[in-house]
Motif scaffolding. Structure first.
Motif, PDB file in Angstrom:
ATOM      1  N   LEU A   1       9.008  -5.859  11.712  1.00 48.60           N
ATOM      2  CA  LEU A   1       9.521  -7.359  12.276  1.00 48.60           C
ATOM      3  C   LEU A   1      10.487  -7.880  11.159  1.00 48.60           C
ATOM      4  O   LEU A   1      11.412  -8.535  11.512  1.00 48.60           O
ATOM      5  CB  LEU A   1       8.555  -7.923  13.060  1.00 48.60           C
ATOM      6  CG  LEU A   1       7.804  -7.458  13.961  1.00 48.60           C
ATOM      7  CD1 LEU A   1       6.810  -8.293  14.802  1.00 48.60           C
ATOM      8  CD2 LEU A   1       9.048  -7.240  15.360  1.00 48.60           C
ATOM      9  N   THR A   2       9.892  -7.865   9.872  1.00 46.20           N
ATOM     10  CA  THR A   2      10.580  -8.763   8.868  1.00 46.20           C
ATOM     11  C   THR A   2      11.790  -7.830   8.318  1.00 46.20           C
ATOM     12  O   THR A   2      13.083  -8.770   8.514  1.00 46.20           O
ATOM     13  CB  THR A   2       9.796  -8.858   7.534  1.00 46.20           C
ATOM     14  OG1 THR A   2       8.502  -9.379   8.004  1.00 46.20           O
ATOM     15  CG2 THR A   2      10.198  -9.422   6.493  1.00 46.20           C
ATOM     16  N   ILE A   3      11.820  -6.730   8.607  1.00 49.98           N
ATOM     17  CA  ILE A   3      13.127  -5.805   8.352  1.00 49.98           C
ATOM     18  C   ILE A   3      14.186  -5.899   9.514  1.00 49.98           C
ATOM     19  O   ILE A   3      15.330  -6.282   9.248  1.00 49.98           O
ATOM     20  CB  ILE A   3      13.048  -4.295   7.937  1.00 49.98           C
ATOM     21  CG1 ILE A   3      12.048  -4.264   6.650  1.00 49.98           C
ATOM     22  CG2 ILE A   3      14.056  -3.689   8.163  1.00 49.98           C
ATOM     23  CD1 ILE A   3      11.719  -2.882   6.443  1.00 49.98           C
ATOM     24  N   LEU A   4      13.609  -6.003  10.620  1.00 50.33           N
ATOM     25  CA  LEU A   4      14.440  -6.455  12.016  1.00 50.33           C
ATOM     26  C   LEU A   4      15.160  -7.624  11.854  1.00 50.33           C
ATOM     27  O   LEU A   4      16.374  -7.937  12.102  1.00 50.33           O
ATOM     28  CB  LEU A   4      13.565  -6.443  13.122  1.00 50.33           C
ATOM     29  CG  LEU A   4      14.499  -6.572  14.531  1.00 50.33           C
ATOM     30  CD1 LEU A   4      15.256  -5.167  14.535  1.00 50.33           C
ATOM     31  CD2 LEU A   4      13.259  -6.296  15.667  1.00 50.33           C
ATOM     32  N   VAL A   5      14.448  -8.705  11.546  1.00 50.71           N
ATOM     33  CA  VAL A   5      15.045 -10.179  11.335  1.00 50.71           C
ATOM     34  C   VAL A   5      16.197 -10.331  10.175  1.00 50.71           C
ATOM     35  O   VAL A   5      17.199 -10.789  10.403  1.00 50.71           O
ATOM     36  CB  VAL A   5      13.833 -11.277  11.033  1.00 50.71           C
ATOM     37  CG1 VAL A   5      14.369 -12.493  10.679  1.00 50.71           C
ATOM     38  CG2 VAL A   5      12.956 -11.195  12.221  1.00 50.71           C
TER      39      VAL A   5
ATOM     40  N   THR B   1      -9.766  -1.017   8.917  1.00 52.99           N
ATOM     41  CA  THR B   1      -8.744  -0.412   7.934  1.00 52.99           C
ATOM     42  C   THR B   1      -7.374  -0.088   8.843  1.00 52.99           C
ATOM     43  O   THR B   1      -6.286  -0.469   8.558  1.00 52.99           O
ATOM     44  CB  THR B   1      -9.097   0.885   7.391  1.00 52.99           C
ATOM     45  OG1 THR B   1     -10.335   0.495   6.493  1.00 52.99           O
ATOM     46  CG2 THR B   1      -8.160   1.367   6.371  1.00 52.99           C
ATOM     47  N   LEU B   2      -7.732   0.677  10.050  1.00 51.58           N
ATOM     48  CA  LEU B   2      -6.485   1.191  10.835  1.00 51.58           C
ATOM     49  C   LEU B   2      -5.949   0.128  11.392  1.00 51.58           C
ATOM     50  O   LEU B   2      -4.518  -0.018  11.486  1.00 51.58           O
ATOM     51  CB  LEU B   2      -7.114   2.117  11.961  1.00 51.58           C
ATOM     52  CG  LEU B   2      -6.022   2.613  12.692  1.00 51.58           C
ATOM     53  CD1 LEU B   2      -5.128   3.547  11.900  1.00 51.58           C
ATOM     54  CD2 LEU B   2      -6.859   3.390  13.843  1.00 51.58           C
ATOM     55  N   MET B   3      -6.761  -1.292  11.715  1.00 51.84           N
ATOM     56  CA  MET B   3      -6.119  -2.288  12.584  1.00 51.84           C
ATOM     57  C   MET B   3      -5.144  -3.071  11.412  1.00 51.84           C
ATOM     58  O   MET B   3      -4.173  -3.412  11.583  1.00 51.84           O
ATOM     59  CB  MET B   3      -7.072  -3.113  12.785  1.00 51.84           C
ATOM     60  CG  MET B   3      -6.639  -4.514  13.355  1.00 51.84           C
ATOM     61  SD  MET B   3      -7.756  -5.902  13.949  1.00 51.84           S
ATOM     62  CE  MET B   3      -8.431  -6.303  12.203  1.00 51.84           C
ATOM     63  N   LEU B   4      -5.752  -3.087  10.118  1.00 51.52           N
ATOM     64  CA  LEU B   4      -4.875  -3.752   9.135  1.00 51.52           C
ATOM     65  C   LEU B   4      -3.760  -2.909   8.859  1.00 51.52           C
ATOM     66  O   LEU B   4      -2.702  -3.574   8.528  1.00 51.52           O
ATOM     67  CB  LEU B   4      -5.825  -4.142   7.975  1.00 51.52           C
ATOM     68  CG  LEU B   4      -6.917  -5.105   8.123  1.00 51.52           C
ATOM     69  CD1 LEU B   4      -7.909  -5.181   6.751  1.00 51.52           C
ATOM     70  CD2 LEU B   4      -6.411  -6.533   8.340  1.00 51.52           C
ATOM     71  N   VAL B   5      -3.891  -1.717   8.631  1.00 46.35           N
ATOM     72  CA  VAL B   5      -2.459  -1.017   8.268  1.00 46.35           C
ATOM     73  C   VAL B   5      -1.745  -0.987   9.516  1.00 46.35           C
ATOM     74  O   VAL B   5      -0.326  -1.099   9.271  1.00 46.35           O
ATOM     75  CB  VAL B   5      -2.931   0.523   8.049  1.00 46.35           C
ATOM     76  CG1 VAL B   5      -1.786   1.545   8.036  1.00 46.35           C
ATOM     77  CG2 VAL B   5      -3.620   0.537   6.721  1.00 46.35           C
ATOM     78  N   GLY B   6      -1.903  -0.988  10.681  1.00 48.93           N
ATOM     79  CA  GLY B   6      -1.007  -0.940  11.812  1.00 48.93           C
ATOM     80  C   GLY B   6      -0.426  -2.420  11.614  1.00 48.93           C
ATOM     81  O   GLY B   6       0.932  -2.632  12.126  1.00 48.93           O
ATOM     82  N   MET B   7      -1.115  -3.422  11.746  1.00 47.52           N
ATOM     83  CA  MET B   7      -0.713  -4.763  11.579  1.00 47.52           C
ATOM     84  C   MET B   7       0.406  -4.982  10.555  1.00 47.52           C
ATOM     85  O   MET B   7       1.397  -5.888  10.801  1.00 47.52           O
ATOM     86  CB  MET B   7      -1.833  -5.815  11.632  1.00 47.52           C
ATOM     87  CG  MET B   7      -2.593  -5.956  13.067  1.00 47.52           C
ATOM     88  SD  MET B   7      -4.041  -6.985  12.979  1.00 47.52           S
ATOM     89  CE  MET B   7      -2.980  -8.721  12.777  1.00 47.52           C
ATOM     90  N   GLY B   8       0.179  -4.101   9.464  1.00 52.07           N
ATOM     91  CA  GLY B   8       1.006  -4.425   8.341  1.00 52.07           C
ATOM     92  C   GLY B   8       2.429  -3.764   8.511  1.00 52.07           C
ATOM     93  O   GLY B   8       3.349  -4.322   8.109  1.00 52.07           O
ATOM     94  N   PHE B   9       2.181  -2.742   9.181  1.00 50.37           N
ATOM     95  CA  PHE B   9       3.444  -1.922   9.590  1.00 50.37           C
ATOM     96  C   PHE B   9       4.170  -2.884  10.500  1.00 50.37           C
ATOM     97  O   PHE B   9       5.585  -2.770  10.422  1.00 50.37           O
ATOM     98  CB  PHE B   9       3.079  -0.502  10.144  1.00 50.37           C
ATOM     99  CG  PHE B   9       3.083   0.564   8.978  1.00 50.37           C
ATOM    100  CD1 PHE B   9       4.203   0.843   8.220  1.00 50.37           C
ATOM    101  CD2 PHE B   9       1.831   1.196   8.955  1.00 50.37           C
ATOM    102  CE1 PHE B   9       3.963   1.790   7.028  1.00 50.37           C
ATOM    103  CE2 PHE B   9       1.781   2.262   7.771  1.00 50.37           C
ATOM    104  CZ  PHE B   9       2.769   2.413   7.192  1.00 50.37           C
ATOM    105  N   VAL B  10       3.664  -3.206  11.482  1.00 52.90           N
ATOM    106  CA  VAL B  10       4.320  -4.088  12.670  1.00 52.90           C
ATOM    107  C   VAL B  10       4.914  -5.354  11.910  1.00 52.90           C
ATOM    108  O   VAL B  10       6.105  -5.561  12.168  1.00 52.90           O
ATOM    109  CB  VAL B  10       3.367  -4.762  13.683  1.00 52.90           C
ATOM    110  CG1 VAL B  10       4.018  -5.664  14.683  1.00 52.90           C
ATOM    111  CG2 VAL B  10       3.134  -3.295  14.332  1.00 52.90           C
ATOM    112  N   PHE B  11       4.236  -6.021  11.043  1.00 49.52           N
ATOM    113  CA  PHE B  11       4.656  -7.181  10.311  1.00 49.52           C
ATOM    114  C   PHE B  11       5.950  -6.685   9.323  1.00 49.52           C
ATOM    115  O   PHE B  11       7.133  -7.305   9.341  1.00 49.52           O
ATOM    116  CB  PHE B  11       3.761  -7.745   9.546  1.00 49.52           C
ATOM    117  CG  PHE B  11       4.245  -8.873   8.701  1.00 49.52           C
ATOM    118  CD1 PHE B  11       4.464 -10.281   9.332  1.00 49.52           C
ATOM    119  CD2 PHE B  11       4.605  -8.814   7.410  1.00 49.52           C
ATOM    120  CE1 PHE B  11       4.805 -11.416   8.511  1.00 49.52           C
ATOM    121  CE2 PHE B  11       5.044  -9.918   6.682  1.00 49.52           C
ATOM    122  CZ  PHE B  11       5.059 -11.219   7.381  1.00 49.52           C
TER     123      PHE B  11
END
Length: 84
Positions: free
Chosen positions: A23-27, A10-20
């Motif tokens: 990065l989408t907002i940054l693009v 769960t922590l991995m998926l939440v972390g990867m979701g925040f990173v994604f």
């Protein structure tokens, strides 16, 4: 042990979701800024050349020859130090 593994996933998926998401907002933000800069500060178009080239343009070939000589010397020295 099963709960610990589930919490890790769960922590991995939440972390990867925040990173994604970040990065989408940054693009999108970078694309928007690029469009705004190009709209309000366009690049200046070079003036068309008319007549013969100025004298400073002709002396540029001497500078180019000097730069080429320095580059050739640097490459030669680099290659002599890094021979295998």
């Amino acid at each position: 042990m099963n709960d610990l593994f589930q919490d890790a996933i769960t922590l991995m998926l939440v972390g990867m979701g925040f990173v994604f998401l970040f990065l989408t907002i940054l693009v999108f933000a970078t694309s928007l800024m690029s469009k705004l800069v190009n709209k309000y500060f366009p690049e200046a178009q070079p003036a068309p050349a008319s007549g013969p080239a100025p004298a400073a343009k002709q002396s540029g070939s001497e500078i180019d020859q000097d730069v080429m000589a320095v580059i050739a010397a640097a490459v030669s020295k680099y290659r002599s130090r890094h021979k295998k």
